[in-house]
Write a protein that holds these residues in place. Structure first.
Motif, PDB file in Angstrom:
ATOM      1  N   ARG A 204      38.449  23.861  18.068  1.00  0.00           N
ATOM      2  CA  ARG A 204      38.283  25.205  18.638  1.00  0.00           C
ATOM      3  C   ARG A 204      36.811  25.565  18.587  1.00  0.00           C
ATOM      4  O   ARG A 204      36.325  26.101  17.603  1.00  0.00           O
ATOM      5  CB  ARG A 204      39.122  26.205  17.853  1.00  0.00           C
ATOM      6  CG  ARG A 204      40.607  25.817  17.887  1.00  0.00           C
ATOM      7  CD  ARG A 204      41.456  26.871  17.245  1.00  0.00           C
ATOM      8  NE  ARG A 204      41.243  28.162  17.925  1.00  0.00           N
ATOM      9  CZ  ARG A 204      42.078  29.177  17.834  1.00  0.00           C
ATOM     10  NH1 ARG A 204      43.166  29.075  17.112  1.00  0.00           N
ATOM     11  NH2 ARG A 204      41.821  30.298  18.455  1.00  0.00           N
ATOM     12  N   TYR A 205      36.108  25.248  19.668  1.00  0.00           N
ATOM     13  CA  TYR A 205      34.677  25.498  19.712  1.00  0.00           C
ATOM     14  C   TYR A 205      34.387  26.989  19.835  1.00  0.00           C
ATOM     15  O   TYR A 205      35.126  27.723  20.485  1.00  0.00           O
ATOM     16  CB  TYR A 205      34.053  24.768  20.905  1.00  0.00           C
ATOM     17  CG  TYR A 205      34.065  23.257  20.788  1.00  0.00           C
ATOM     18  CD1 TYR A 205      33.410  22.616  19.747  1.00  0.00           C
ATOM     19  CD2 TYR A 205      34.703  22.477  21.736  1.00  0.00           C
ATOM     20  CE1 TYR A 205      33.394  21.225  19.661  1.00  0.00           C
ATOM     21  CE2 TYR A 205      34.695  21.081  21.657  1.00  0.00           C
ATOM     22  CZ  TYR A 205      34.038  20.468  20.621  1.00  0.00           C
ATOM     23  OH  TYR A 205      34.025  19.108  20.539  1.00  0.00           O
ATOM     24  N   ALA A 206      33.261  27.423  19.247  1.00  0.00           N
ATOM     25  CA  ALA A 206      32.860  28.828  19.313  1.00  0.00           C
ATOM     26  C   ALA A 206      32.005  29.134  20.550  1.00  0.00           C
ATOM     27  O   ALA A 206      32.038  30.227  21.078  1.00  0.00           O
ATOM     28  CB  ALA A 206      32.069  29.195  18.049  1.00  0.00           C
ATOM     29  N   HIS A 207      31.238  28.146  20.994  1.00  0.00           N
ATOM     30  CA  HIS A 207      30.289  28.369  22.097  1.00  0.00           C
ATOM     31  C   HIS A 207      31.035  28.768  23.373  1.00  0.00           C
ATOM     32  O   HIS A 207      31.906  28.033  23.871  1.00  0.00           O
ATOM     33  CB  HIS A 207      29.494  27.073  22.314  1.00  0.00           C
ATOM     34  CG  HIS A 207      28.437  27.160  23.365  1.00  0.00           C
ATOM     35  ND1 HIS A 207      27.555  28.212  23.463  1.00  0.00           N
ATOM     36  CD2 HIS A 207      28.108  26.301  24.381  1.00  0.00           C
ATOM     37  CE1 HIS A 207      26.731  27.985  24.481  1.00  0.00           C
ATOM     38  NE2 HIS A 207      27.049  26.839  25.043  1.00  0.00           N
ATOM     39  N   ALA A 208      30.701  29.924  23.923  1.00  0.00           N
ATOM     40  CA  ALA A 208      31.488  30.530  25.004  1.00  0.00           C
ATOM     41  C   ALA A 208      31.401  29.767  26.326  1.00  0.00           C
ATOM     42  O   ALA A 208      32.278  29.896  27.173  1.00  0.00           O
ATOM     43  CB  ALA A 208      31.050  31.978  25.206  1.00  0.00           C
ATOM     44  N   GLU A 209      30.353  28.980  26.505  1.00  0.00           N
ATOM     45  CA  GLU A 209      30.196  28.302  27.796  1.00  0.00           C
ATOM     46  C   GLU A 209      31.205  27.174  27.998  1.00  0.00           C
ATOM     47  O   GLU A 209      31.355  26.667  29.109  1.00  0.00           O
ATOM     48  CB  GLU A 209      28.788  27.722  27.916  1.00  0.00           C
ATOM     49  CG  GLU A 209      27.748  28.724  28.368  1.00  0.00           C
ATOM     50  CD  GLU A 209      26.436  28.007  28.622  1.00  0.00           C
ATOM     51  OE1 GLU A 209      26.324  27.317  29.632  1.00  0.00           O
ATOM     52  OE2 GLU A 209      25.525  28.124  27.772  1.00  0.00           O
TER      53      GLU A 209
ATOM     54  N   MET B 198      30.995  21.167  13.128  1.00  0.00           N
ATOM     55  CA  MET B 198      32.445  20.999  13.068  1.00  0.00           C
ATOM     56  C   MET B 198      32.885  19.688  13.738  1.00  0.00           C
ATOM     57  O   MET B 198      33.707  18.944  13.198  1.00  0.00           O
ATOM     58  CB  MET B 198      33.128  22.181  13.749  1.00  0.00           C
ATOM     59  CG  MET B 198      34.650  22.072  13.771  1.00  0.00           C
ATOM     60  SD  MET B 198      35.421  23.454  14.686  1.00  0.00           S
ATOM     61  CE  MET B 198      34.846  23.135  16.378  1.00  0.00           C
ATOM     62  N   ALA B 199      32.309  19.403  14.890  1.00  0.00           N
ATOM     63  CA  ALA B 199      32.703  18.186  15.602  1.00  0.00           C
ATOM     64  C   ALA B 199      32.348  16.943  14.789  1.00  0.00           C
ATOM     65  O   ALA B 199      33.138  15.992  14.700  1.00  0.00           O
ATOM     66  CB  ALA B 199      32.041  18.139  16.981  1.00  0.00           C
TER      67      ALA B 199
END
Lengths: 131, 131, 131
Positions: free
Chosen positions: C73-78, A62-63
């Motif tokens: 809107r990133y998915a990676h929780a960290e 996505m990025a």
């Protein structure tokens, strides 16, 4: 030289090929050195990044889609200049230390083929350089 | 070590040096391995991308010019920080498999010196690592 | 294999490690070839760029911070997907020619570990491939 054949399944895709590379390494005459993985393509790349949480690879896809400057008027008639750009930014090879036939990857690292103009059949060339 | 001398002719330029590299490879003692091409510079890079349609290289030049975030206040007094950025994104070396003195490039791949602060006289260092 | 241990001191940092690499090279059995430096990490990278004027490294840090597309809107929780992106753009290894135990760097080039999710203790793996 070892050749890996990889089928990508969508237009843009980070495909984890770590297992395929690791298996091929078990068969090499040399046991220690640097493993060079090379893609003979101009609209896909190869890179290392986190393979434990698959959402990282999706975030990177996505990025990269958004890093491309919007509104450019590309000259290349095929219409895939953005794919060429992303392949260049990611790079066409990685070099990974190998000890005793095993990739010395970090805890979170995996090897990804990065497709930007798929789906296609892709090739990865692999050589183990002795150290 | 083999040294290639390259003259760039404009401030930003993707220069196809595939032929020069291929010719130099015919003279090496080793015939098979990995060819490492390295630029000892900080405002030019080296990369692989499509060399068949020259409009791709022009598109990549344009896209890189626009990828640089606008309006940054750089500290470096020489005023060429954007060139340093682009050189870093492209990279300072490529690694290409070689079989029987020939580069194993894909159908569309060529080697490009990427100038971002020219015109200048540039140098490419070349080593063939035996596999 | 030689291991270098590097402590970074801030969240984002271009750390010049040229001296540490040069010192380690004096101890290798092989004297000539290609030095591969590899980071087994996914939120830091390694690159070459200007080391004479330290403002270049600060400009590169700033430009990379701004190259990341805003509002994703990133998915990676960290919450560190931007660090993964920057590590990928910079790359996980560099290859540098070596002659007589010395890095063949250009006048302005230095080796930088690029931290994007620090401060942390980082590792650089180093192998000298004979040519």
């Amino acid at each position: 030289m070892i050749y890996l054949a990889i089928n990508t399944s969508s237009q843009e895709q980070f495909l984890d090929i770590t297992e395929q590379v690791a298996r091929a390494l078990l068969t090499t005459a040399v046991s220690d050195g640097i493993c060079v993985l090379f893609v003979p393509h101009t609209t896909c790349g190869i890179t290392l990044n986190e393979s434990c949480d698959p959402s990282v690879a999706r975030d990177l896809e996505m990025a990269l889609r958004n890093i491309e400057p919007p509104g450019l008027r590309y000259a290349h008639a095929e219409g895939n200049s953005a794919a060429h750009l992303k392949a260049m930014l990611v790079g066409s090879s990685v070099s990974i230390p190998v000890v005793n036939h095993r990739l010395c990857l970090g805890t979170w690292q995996g090897v990804f083929l990065t497709e930007f103009d798929g789906p296609r059949r892709r090739k990865v060339m692999m050589k183990l350089l002795p150290s």
